[in-house]
Design a protein around this motif. Structure first.
Motif, short mmCIF file in Angstrom:
data_model
loop_
_atom_site.label_atom_id
_atom_site.label_comp_id
_atom_site.label_asym_id
_atom_site.label_seq_id
_atom_site.Cartn_x
_atom_site.Cartn_y
_atom_site.Cartn_z
N GLU A 97 -48.55 -5.91 -17.09
CA GLU A 97 -48.44 -7.37 -17.00
C GLU A 97 -48.34 -7.98 -18.39
OE1 GLU A 97 -50.52 -9.48 -14.19
OE2 GLU A 97 -50.34 -7.94 -12.65
N ILE A 98 -49.07 -7.41 -19.32
CA ILE A 98 -49.01 -7.92 -20.70
C ILE A 98 -47.62 -7.65 -21.28
CG2 ILE A 98 -49.86 -7.51 -23.05
CD1 ILE A 98 -52.65 -7.36 -21.96
N LEU A 99 -47.12 -6.43 -21.06
CA LEU A 99 -45.81 -6.08 -21.63
C LEU A 99 -44.68 -6.96 -21.09
CD1 LEU A 99 -45.96 -2.17 -21.76
CD2 LEU A 99 -46.19 -3.79 -23.64
N ALA A 100 -44.87 -7.47 -19.88
CA ALA A 100 -43.82 -8.31 -19.27
C ALA A 100 -43.73 -9.68 -19.92
CB ALA A 100 -44.09 -8.46 -17.77
N GLN A 101 -44.76 -10.06 -20.67
CA GLN A 101 -44.80 -11.43 -21.18
C GLN A 101 -43.72 -11.71 -22.23
OE1 GLN A 101 -46.72 -13.70 -19.73
NE2 GLN A 101 -47.37 -12.04 -18.38
N GLY A 102 -43.29 -10.70 -22.95
CA GLY A 102 -42.31 -10.92 -24.02
C GLY A 102 -41.00 -11.48 -23.49
N GLU A 103 -40.50 -10.89 -22.44
CA GLU A 103 -39.23 -11.34 -21.85
C GLU A 103 -39.42 -12.66 -21.10
OE1 GLU A 103 -39.80 -8.20 -22.39
OE2 GLU A 103 -37.91 -7.44 -23.20
N LEU A 104 -40.59 -12.85 -20.51
CA LEU A 104 -40.82 -14.11 -19.78
C LEU A 104 -40.76 -15.28 -20.76
CD1 LEU A 104 -43.60 -12.92 -17.30
CD2 LEU A 104 -41.24 -13.52 -16.76
N VAL A 105 -41.30 -15.08 -21.96
CA VAL A 105 -41.29 -16.18 -22.93
C VAL A 105 -39.91 -16.34 -23.58
CG1 VAL A 105 -42.23 -16.96 -25.14
CG2 VAL A 105 -43.77 -16.13 -23.37
N SER A 106 -39.29 -15.24 -23.99
CA SER A 106 -37.99 -15.38 -24.70
C SER A 106 -36.97 -16.07 -23.80
CB SER A 106 -37.48 -14.01 -25.16
OG SER A 106 -37.12 -13.21 -24.06
N THR A 107 -36.96 -15.73 -22.51
CA THR A 107 -35.98 -16.36 -21.61
C THR A 107 -36.27 -17.86 -21.44
OG1 THR A 107 -37.31 -15.49 -19.77
CG2 THR A 107 -35.25 -14.33 -20.28
N ALA A 108 -37.56 -18.21 -21.42
CA ALA A 108 -37.89 -19.64 -21.31
C ALA A 108 -37.46 -20.39 -22.56
CB ALA A 108 -39.39 -19.81 -21.07
N LEU A 109 -37.66 -19.78 -23.73
CA LEU A 109 -37.23 -20.42 -24.98
C LEU A 109 -35.73 -20.67 -24.95
CD1 LEU A 109 -39.29 -18.31 -27.57
CD2 LEU A 109 -39.59 -20.74 -27.07
N LEU A 110 -34.98 -19.67 -24.53
CA LEU A 110 -33.52 -19.82 -24.51
C LEU A 110 -33.07 -20.81 -23.44
CD1 LEU A 110 -30.74 -18.88 -25.62
CD2 LEU A 110 -30.71 -17.18 -23.78
N LEU A 111 -33.67 -20.71 -22.26
CA LEU A 111 -33.30 -21.61 -21.16
C LEU A 111 -33.41 -23.07 -21.60
CD1 LEU A 111 -32.78 -21.66 -17.92
CD2 LEU A 111 -35.15 -22.41 -17.86
N VAL A 136 -29.59 -21.86 -15.48
CA VAL A 136 -30.49 -21.57 -14.36
C VAL A 136 -31.17 -20.23 -14.59
CG1 VAL A 136 -30.52 -20.94 -11.92
CG2 VAL A 136 -29.20 -22.92 -12.67
N MET A 137 -32.47 -20.18 -14.38
CA MET A 137 -33.23 -18.94 -14.51
C MET A 137 -33.22 -18.16 -13.21
SD MET A 137 -35.24 -17.42 -16.81
CE MET A 137 -36.42 -18.41 -17.73
N LEU A 138 -32.91 -16.87 -13.29
CA LEU A 138 -33.04 -15.98 -12.13
C LEU A 138 -34.19 -15.02 -12.46
CD1 LEU A 138 -29.25 -15.05 -11.69
CD2 LEU A 138 -30.49 -16.85 -10.49
N PRO A 139 -35.38 -15.26 -11.94
CA PRO A 139 -36.54 -14.45 -12.37
C PRO A 139 -36.38 -12.98 -11.99
CG PRO A 139 -37.22 -16.40 -11.12
CD PRO A 139 -35.75 -16.27 -10.94
N ALA A 140 -36.41 -12.11 -12.99
CA ALA A 140 -36.20 -10.68 -12.75
C ALA A 140 -37.26 -10.10 -11.82
CB ALA A 140 -36.20 -9.92 -14.07
N LEU A 141 -38.48 -10.65 -11.89
CA LEU A 141 -39.55 -10.09 -11.05
C LEU A 141 -39.30 -10.37 -9.57
CD1 LEU A 141 -42.72 -10.85 -13.22
CD2 LEU A 141 -41.41 -8.72 -13.03
N GLU A 142 -38.32 -11.21 -9.28
CA GLU A 142 -38.01 -11.47 -7.87
C GLU A 142 -36.85 -10.62 -7.33
OE1 GLU A 142 -37.74 -15.70 -7.08
OE2 GLU A 142 -39.57 -16.02 -8.25
#
Ligand code: ASP
Ligand code: MG
Length: 449
Positions: free
Chosen positions: A121-135, A146-152
């Motif tokens: 869960e910690i390792l997943a945070q890097g991509e969750l934040v970078s995509t939000a910054l870019l979005l 539009v964000m398509l959440p990979a975890l879905e």
């Protein structure tokens, strides 16, 4: 959006260095805004996955202050990026709220029990934040992003392999239910496993994400954007005057990726190959450079590139008998299998076998077991040098050309004929640079491609 609109959609993957700071994110935003209608796969900002691994290490060691310090530094880094990236407070606030959630989530994990599931869960945070910054940056630019959440939709099965059916169904449904946008963004690397837990596709896995999505969407092309202008014909860190290789077929690219060319994750090649989708390697800093395109290139009899893989150990097992008895090979291979150690390349003769491995964590046990079947000797600090291209054995002279370049170099093992696309040698690491330079001189400089 409907199915027709997905046609012509490309998958664009940007690596960590391409979004490594605010200026780079703006630059990538510009590239994306000139290429509307595509799906972007993003890595974490460079260094962030390492930082998250470090936090996890502290937690495994029960060093809470170490984890907290490292997290605080990461939070400050993010805040610096936000301050520089956005002009409008609205988008800065959106980004800060994602960062706040992410950092808060890790803080909560720091207080609780820690094991593999929490680490993931910690390792997943890097991509969750970078995509939000870019979005939010793209939105500030006025793009409909539009964000398509990979975890879905990204998921692995019980064997840890991508669950293609699930990925395809979920992603296509998600796209179907989404308004047509200028750009879709998703996280590389992260996924859920067969139990629905947060997981990942292993380090460097964003390329793999891009390739899997490209395959599912039958995308026109998968673009891997990094900070070098394609796959070079030799390692630019050691050899001057290397050039990008214009075209490679999937086999050649896989050999190069596997045997040391760091630019592309080896796993990434297969889904693209199976679905016949070209993979183009492009340079974020020089977007108009042609880069390298990997596709079903017909055989052309060309030697394309040279690569080196470090940290190799060569193990020789001489059979106890004069001639290799039935079952000798089997026992040798079984030993490596028992110790979960893959063999990179090998050479055999009537009386023995030499194998090269890159993972020596079980070396002592392996050698111990092999001694039951023969006399064992080990050479460490070796490298594999691979010459890659259309090296089909019908092309007389190609293998000799490669070996000729190595005339002054002690060669521990030669492997040729296992695939039509490479000839590999194992040499001591002290000769690596000399070998790479000699190969470039012999194979490329006298015969410019
Ligand atoms: N962020 C992950 C890593 O650093 C995945 C990737 O960048 O491909 O390994
Ligand atoms: Mg990478």
């Amino acid at each position: 959006m409907n199915m027709n609109e997905q046609e012509g959609m490309k998958v664009l993957k940007f690596g960590g260095t391409s979004v490594g700071n605010a200026a780079r994110i703006k630059h990538v935003g510009g590239l994306i805004s000139e290429r509307k209608g595509n799906l972007v796969v993003l890595s974490a900002m460079s260094g962030v996955t390492n930082t998250l691994t470090e936090i996890s290490d502290y937690l495994y060691k029960n060093n809470i202050p170490g984890a907290q310090d490292t997290l605080n530094a990461l939070e400050m880094k993010y805040q610096g990026v936000v301050a520089e990236l956005y002009d409008d407070a609205k988008w800065a606030d959106e980004a800060l709220s994602v960062i706040g959630n992410s950092v808060g989530y890790i803080r909560a994990l720091i207080q609780g029990d820690f094991a593999v599931a929490e680490e993931k869960e910690i390792l997943a945070q890097g991509e969750l934040v970078s995509t939000a910054l870019l979005l939010n940056h793209l939105k500030e630019r006025g793009l409909n992003a539009v964000m398509l959440p990979a975890l879905e939709f990204m998921r692995t099965d019980h064997n840890g392999e991508p669950d293609m059916k699930y990925i395809s169904t979920r992603l296509l449904r998600m796209l179907d239910m989404t308004e047509e946008a200028d750009v879709y963004i998703t996280q590389g690397y992260i996924c859920r496993n067969a139990y629905g837990e947060v997981d990942n596709l292993k380090r460097g896995g964003s390329d793999y994400t891009a390739s899997l999505i490209g395959a599912v969407l039958e995308s026109e092309e998968i673009q891997i954007w990094t900070d070098i202008d394609g796959m070079h014909n030799n390692d630019p860190r050691y050899v001057e005057g290397t050039r990008p290789v214009g075209e490679l077929n999937f086999e050649e690219a896989a050999e190069l990726a596997y045997f040391g060319a760091k630019i592309l994750h080896p796993n990434c090649v297969l889904p693209a190959k199976l679905n016949n989708i070209p993979v183009r390697l492009l340079n974020t800093l020089e977007p108009s450079a042609p880069g390298t395109v990997i596709y079903n290139l017909p055989p052309d009899g060309d030697i394309k590139a040279v690569a080196a893989k470090d940290g190799i150990t060569a193990i020789n097992i001489k059979s106890g008998r004069r001639l290799v008895a039935y079952g000798f090979m089997h026992k040798v291979f079984e030993t490596f299998e028992n110790h979960k150690t893959g063999i990179d390349i090998l050479a055999t003769s009537e009386v023995g076998i030499t194998v090269a491995i890159d993972n020596d964590t079980r070396l002592a046990d392996i050698v111990d077991d092999l001694k039951m079947f023969g006399t064992v000797s080990v050479d460490q600090d070796m490298v594999i040098i691979s010459v890659v291209g259309d090296l089909h054995w019908h092309h007389a002279g190609l293998a000799v050309r490669a070996l000729h370049a190595l005339e002054d170099i002690p060669v521990r093992l030669v492997s040729y004929g296992g695939s039509n696309y490479n000839i590999s040698v194992v040499i001591p690491k002290d000769f690596k640079v000399q070998a790479l330079r000699k190969l470039s001189e012999h194979l490329f400089n006298s015969n410019p491609q």
